[in-house]
Design a protein around this motif. Structure first.
Motif, PDB file in Angstrom:
ATOM      1  N   THR A 193       2.975  -1.506 -16.049  1.00  0.00           N
ATOM      2  CA  THR A 193       1.728  -1.465 -15.568  1.00  0.00           C
ATOM      3  C   THR A 193       0.905  -2.671 -14.980  1.00  0.00           C
ATOM      4  O   THR A 193       0.675  -3.384 -16.216  1.00  0.00           O
ATOM      5  CB  THR A 193       1.088  -0.368 -16.339  1.00  0.00           C
ATOM      6  OG1 THR A 193       1.519   0.955 -16.626  1.00  0.00           O
ATOM      7  CG2 THR A 193      -0.456  -0.080 -15.922  1.00  0.00           C
ATOM      8  N   LEU A 194       0.342  -3.074 -14.091  1.00  0.00           N
ATOM      9  CA  LEU A 194      -0.533  -4.029 -13.602  1.00  0.00           C
ATOM     10  C   LEU A 194      -1.983  -3.632 -13.457  1.00  0.00           C
ATOM     11  O   LEU A 194      -1.980  -2.453 -12.892  1.00  0.00           O
ATOM     12  CB  LEU A 194       0.335  -4.608 -12.651  1.00  0.00           C
ATOM     13  CG  LEU A 194       1.791  -5.122 -12.540  1.00  0.00           C
ATOM     14  CD1 LEU A 194       2.063  -5.833 -11.153  1.00  0.00           C
ATOM     15  CD2 LEU A 194       2.009  -6.078 -13.933  1.00  0.00           C
ATOM     16  N   LEU A 249       5.986  -1.148  -5.632  1.00  0.00           N
ATOM     17  CA  LEU A 249       4.840  -1.340  -6.222  1.00  0.00           C
ATOM     18  C   LEU A 249       4.054  -0.182  -5.711  1.00  0.00           C
ATOM     19  O   LEU A 249       3.991   0.291  -4.588  1.00  0.00           O
ATOM     20  CB  LEU A 249       4.168  -2.605  -5.701  1.00  0.00           C
ATOM     21  CG  LEU A 249       2.792  -3.053  -6.720  1.00  0.00           C
ATOM     22  CD1 LEU A 249       3.307  -3.290  -8.071  1.00  0.00           C
ATOM     23  CD2 LEU A 249       2.036  -4.230  -6.077  1.00  0.00           C
ATOM     24  N   VAL A 250       3.546   0.853  -6.603  1.00  0.00           N
ATOM     25  CA  VAL A 250       3.010   1.840  -6.426  1.00  0.00           C
ATOM     26  C   VAL A 250       1.529   2.027  -6.640  1.00  0.00           C
ATOM     27  O   VAL A 250       0.983   1.416  -7.811  1.00  0.00           O
ATOM     28  CB  VAL A 250       3.486   3.237  -7.210  1.00  0.00           C
ATOM     29  CG1 VAL A 250       2.971   4.473  -6.749  1.00  0.00           C
ATOM     30  CG2 VAL A 250       5.055   3.215  -7.176  1.00  0.00           C
ATOM     31  N   ILE A 251       0.521   2.139  -5.620  1.00  0.00           N
ATOM     32  CA  ILE A 251      -0.810   2.067  -5.878  1.00  0.00           C
ATOM     33  C   ILE A 251      -1.486   3.609  -6.387  1.00  0.00           C
ATOM     34  O   ILE A 251      -1.172   4.492  -5.737  1.00  0.00           O
ATOM     35  CB  ILE A 251      -1.351   1.640  -4.668  1.00  0.00           C
ATOM     36  CG1 ILE A 251      -1.017   0.451  -3.892  1.00  0.00           C
ATOM     37  CG2 ILE A 251      -3.081   1.803  -4.733  1.00  0.00           C
ATOM     38  CD1 ILE A 251      -1.888  -0.084  -2.769  1.00  0.00           C
ATOM     39  N   ALA A 290      -2.906 -10.284  -3.116  1.00  0.00           N
ATOM     40  CA  ALA A 290      -2.605 -10.723  -4.614  1.00  0.00           C
ATOM     41  C   ALA A 290      -1.119 -11.012  -4.648  1.00  0.00           C
ATOM     42  O   ALA A 290      -0.590 -12.026  -5.406  1.00  0.00           O
ATOM     43  CB  ALA A 290      -3.048  -9.431  -5.539  1.00  0.00           C
ATOM     44  N   GLU A 291      -0.349 -10.287  -4.007  1.00  0.00           N
ATOM     45  CA  GLU A 291       1.368 -10.549  -4.166  1.00  0.00           C
ATOM     46  C   GLU A 291       1.468 -11.845  -3.478  1.00  0.00           C
ATOM     47  O   GLU A 291       2.293 -12.914  -3.801  1.00  0.00           O
ATOM     48  CB  GLU A 291       1.973  -9.664  -3.310  1.00  0.00           C
ATOM     49  CG  GLU A 291       3.520  -9.483  -3.751  1.00  0.00           C
ATOM     50  CD  GLU A 291       4.400 -10.281  -2.420  1.00  0.00           C
ATOM     51  OE1 GLU A 291       5.443 -10.921  -2.964  1.00  0.00           O
ATOM     52  OE2 GLU A 291       3.527 -10.544  -1.654  1.00  0.00           O
ATOM     53  N   ARG A 292       0.921 -12.309  -2.069  1.00  0.00           N
ATOM     54  CA  ARG A 292       1.023 -13.377  -1.467  1.00  0.00           C
ATOM     55  C   ARG A 292       0.275 -14.542  -1.988  1.00  0.00           C
ATOM     56  O   ARG A 292       1.179 -15.815  -2.051  1.00  0.00           O
ATOM     57  CB  ARG A 292       0.270 -13.131   0.107  1.00  0.00           C
ATOM     58  CG  ARG A 292       0.675 -14.279   0.981  1.00  0.00           C
ATOM     59  CD  ARG A 292      -0.010 -13.684   2.267  1.00  0.00           C
ATOM     60  NE  ARG A 292      -1.261 -13.640   2.184  1.00  0.00           N
ATOM     61  CZ  ARG A 292      -1.914 -12.440   2.457  1.00  0.00           C
ATOM     62  NH1 ARG A 292      -0.928 -11.241   2.665  1.00  0.00           N
ATOM     63  NH2 ARG A 292      -3.247 -12.218   2.334  1.00  0.00           N
ATOM     64  N   GLN A 293      -0.677 -14.338  -3.119  1.00  0.00           N
ATOM     65  CA  GLN A 293      -1.331 -15.663  -3.910  1.00  0.00           C
ATOM     66  C   GLN A 293      -0.643 -16.010  -5.040  1.00  0.00           C
ATOM     67  O   GLN A 293      -1.160 -16.766  -5.623  1.00  0.00           O
ATOM     68  CB  GLN A 293      -2.560 -15.412  -3.630  1.00  0.00           C
ATOM     69  CG  GLN A 293      -3.386 -15.284  -2.360  1.00  0.00           C
ATOM     70  CD  GLN A 293      -4.812 -14.894  -2.020  1.00  0.00           C
ATOM     71  OE1 GLN A 293      -5.336 -14.708  -3.290  1.00  0.00           O
ATOM     72  NE2 GLN A 293      -5.336 -14.487  -1.108  1.00  0.00           N
ATOM     73  N   GLN A 295      -1.188 -13.637  -7.715  1.00  0.00           N
ATOM     74  CA  GLN A 295      -1.931 -13.032  -8.784  1.00  0.00           C
ATOM     75  C   GLN A 295      -1.081 -12.023  -9.465  1.00  0.00           C
ATOM     76  O   GLN A 295      -1.435 -11.695 -10.749  1.00  0.00           O
ATOM     77  CB  GLN A 295      -3.170 -12.279  -8.338  1.00  0.00           C
ATOM     78  CG  GLN A 295      -4.200 -13.486  -7.678  1.00  0.00           C
ATOM     79  CD  GLN A 295      -5.390 -12.879  -6.854  1.00  0.00           C
ATOM     80  OE1 GLN A 295      -5.290 -12.647  -5.768  1.00  0.00           O
ATOM     81  NE2 GLN A 295      -6.121 -12.262  -7.797  1.00  0.00           N
ATOM     82  N   ILE A 296      -0.156 -11.489  -8.625  1.00  0.00           N
ATOM     83  CA  ILE A 296       0.871 -10.425  -9.244  1.00  0.00           C
ATOM     84  C   ILE A 296       2.315 -10.935  -8.908  1.00  0.00           C
ATOM     85  O   ILE A 296       2.377 -11.938  -8.121  1.00  0.00           O
ATOM     86  CB  ILE A 296       0.574  -9.128  -8.935  1.00  0.00           C
ATOM     87  CG1 ILE A 296       0.815  -8.980  -7.286  1.00  0.00           C
ATOM     88  CG2 ILE A 296      -0.574  -8.626  -9.174  1.00  0.00           C
ATOM     89  CD1 ILE A 296       0.823  -7.581  -6.720  1.00  0.00           C
ATOM     90  N   PRO A 297       3.266 -10.630  -9.699  1.00  0.00           N
ATOM     91  CA  PRO A 297       4.416 -11.072  -9.291  1.00  0.00           C
ATOM     92  C   PRO A 297       4.917 -11.272  -7.968  1.00  0.00           C
ATOM     93  O   PRO A 297       4.651 -10.203  -7.029  1.00  0.00           O
ATOM     94  CB  PRO A 297       5.508 -10.131 -10.236  1.00  0.00           C
ATOM     95  CG  PRO A 297       4.723  -9.770 -11.351  1.00  0.00           C
ATOM     96  CD  PRO A 297       3.379  -9.605 -10.662  1.00  0.00           C
TER      97      PRO A 297
END
Length: 510
Positions: A193-194, A249-251, A290-293, A295-297
């Motif tokens: 969980t993120l 990744l599930v939102i 966030a994924e591109r930058q 912030q998340i894996p």
């Protein structure tokens, strides 16, 4: 029973007669006599009571139960429904049937119902009719019968379309459980969980990450539940795709998720609808950024936008599409009758009142594909509206789907898309809820029966997983997914390319 509505100056105005219109004839019914009979059939000596005695005992008792039962037992939920756009549209359309189609009559009935909900006593059907501020009401049974006939014809058309689908010359392919057994031998992916802080929400966005067991270069999947859905309901798909090499990744979309539906049922909020789409789209953009930058894996070099129902609509909108101009005119024409077997059109028409954000400029991310499970958009993208989609598209529908019917909501959209890699999948016996997996301790949904839920959902989901993974695999090579009739565990799905989909449509229109 409460007071009668009062007009300006103190004069009262309320219905005391119901004209039942049937086959060109009009039968006047005294509402006060009807109310008295429903309270005490034996003590009613009116002419109406005499007529009711001609009914058999069961029909008479059923009629009295209908008249005396609370119209809206859950008062808090009823108030929230009246606040929602979709609830108002449905009630206004029903109201038209009680005034012979007079313009504005649905609004009058809706206003009366809202006023009665302020009173502590239960609201019963006759009491609602008595409270409507008009001398008389007309119950248009001819209109009700026409509506029922339209519903029957729509169901027959859908059944005919599926019979035509079976006649297509598609190569049969039987899938055994060998692949599933091999996948079971591999290490099982475990989710993490993120929490992602986003500018448009007060609380962090909760994400569920399903990593792959082995490193893999390529696309990753952003998965979005439908309206009222949750990440847990799609974990079967996320886990299966991760086991096959795609990070998922599930939102969890606050405000339109499972918790929002529970709050609605408790009378704490209106039903979520299309007004939640701007926040949903902002969620997607925040996660992609966030994924591109970092912030998340980091998960891959391109993204597959995938979703169920409204999640599928969010996927199309997040790819950069926006509704074709003229939605208001299309809705005015389409909503002349209640959409009994295509509820999605109410959500589509609500979008004319929802300000969507501008699409993100091309080049800021690479969309590998869009996958829409039980998606919709016939009013949003008529004609050639989907030609602007620059990625291959997989649309999945179910033969028993009465929320987003396959012919009216998926076939037309698919035929607009020129990408030769795109595919349309129709699951025989699948419903709008086939992609949703409910926990074993909460199986109320499945007890509704095959007519609504469709074939046993887990078997449908096993087939959907193999189809979805094969479609994604085909994008990595030069050979598109082959058109076919695929069967597994007694469930059959039809995989169509553009040519076979056009042939299907021509067979339907014969």
């Amino acid at each position: 029973m409460g007071t009668t509505p009062t007009l300006a100056g103190g004069a009262t105005l309320a219905a005391d007669r119901l004209d039942v219109r049937l086959d060109g004839l009009s039968l006047p019914v005294d509402l006060n006599q009807l109310d008295a009979w429903s309270r005490d059939p034996k003590g009613s000596h009116s002419e109406l009571g005499v007529w009711f005695e001609l009914l058999n005992e069961r029909s008479r008792n059923d009629l009295r139960s209908l008249l005396r039962a609370p119209l809206l037992p859950d008062r808090a939920l009823a108030k929230q429904l009246l606040q929602s756009w979709t609830g108002r549209q449905l009630l206004e359309e029903v109201g038209e049937l009680f005034a012979g189609g007079q313009p504005g009559s649905g609004v009058v009935l809706l206003t009366t119902l809202r006023e009665l909900l302020q009173r502590p006593e239960p609201i019963r059907f006759v009491e609602l009719l008595l409270a409507v501020p008009t001398p008389s009401l007309t119950l248009d049974l001819d209109g009700l019968l026409q509506l029922a006939d339209l519903w029957r014809r729509q169901l027959e058309d859908q059944s005919l379309a599926l019979r035509r689908l079976r006649d297509l010359p598609l190569r049969p392919r039987e899938i055994s459980d060998t692949r599933a057994r091999l996948a079971a031998i591999q290490p099982t992916p475990r989710p993490t969980t993120l929490s992602l802080t986003v500018a448009h929400r007060a609380a962090p966005l909760e994400l569920e990450l399903w990593p792959t067991v082995t490193e893999r270069e390529g696309a990753w999947v952003l998965l979005m539940p439908g309206l009222g859905g949750s990440s847990a309901q799609l974990s079967w798909l996320a886990q299966g795709l991760a086991a096959r090499g795609w990070p998922v990744l599930v939102i969890e979309h606050p405000g339109s998720n499972e918790r929002a539906v529970r709050q609605m049922l408790d009378g704490q909020r209106p039903p979520p609808g299309a007004e939640t789409l701007p926040d949903r789209l902002a969620d997607v953009e925040a996660v992609l950024a966030a994924e591109r930058q970092g912030q998340i894996p980091r998960l891959g070099d391109s993204v597959v936008l995938m979703g169920h129902s409204m999640g599928g609509l969010s996927s199309l909108l997040s790819s950069g599409l926006r509704p074709v101009p003229g939605l208001a005119q299309r809705c005015e024409r389409d909503l002349e009758v209640i959409p009994l077997i295509n509820i999605s059109r109410l959500l589509q028409c609500q979008l004319q009142e929802v300000p969507l954000p501008e699409p993100v400029r091309e080049g800021s991310r690479t969309v590998a594909a869009v996958v829409s499970l039980n998606g919709f958009g016939s009013l949003l993208w008529p004609g050639h509206g989907l030609e602007q989609l620059k990625a291959p598209l997989l649309i999945v529908g179910g033969g028993l789907d009465l929320v987003t019917p396959p012919v009216s909501e998926q076939l037309g959209l698919f035929l607009q898309h020129p990408d030769l890699r795109s595919r349309l999948v129709m699951v025989e016996g699948g419903s709008h809820f086939s992609a949703v997996r409910i926990k074993e301790q909460d199986q109320a949904l499945w007890r509704l029966g095959d007519g609504l839920v469709g074939m046993e959902p887990v078997r449908v989901q096993n087939l959907l997983l193999s189809l979805t993974s094969d479609f994604l695999t085909s994008l990595d090579g030069s050979i598109p997914m082959a058109p076919q009739r695929r069967s597994r565990e007694g469930i059959t799905a039809y995989v169509l390319d553009g040519r076979s989909a056009r042939r299907w449509r021509s067979h339907i229109s014969r």
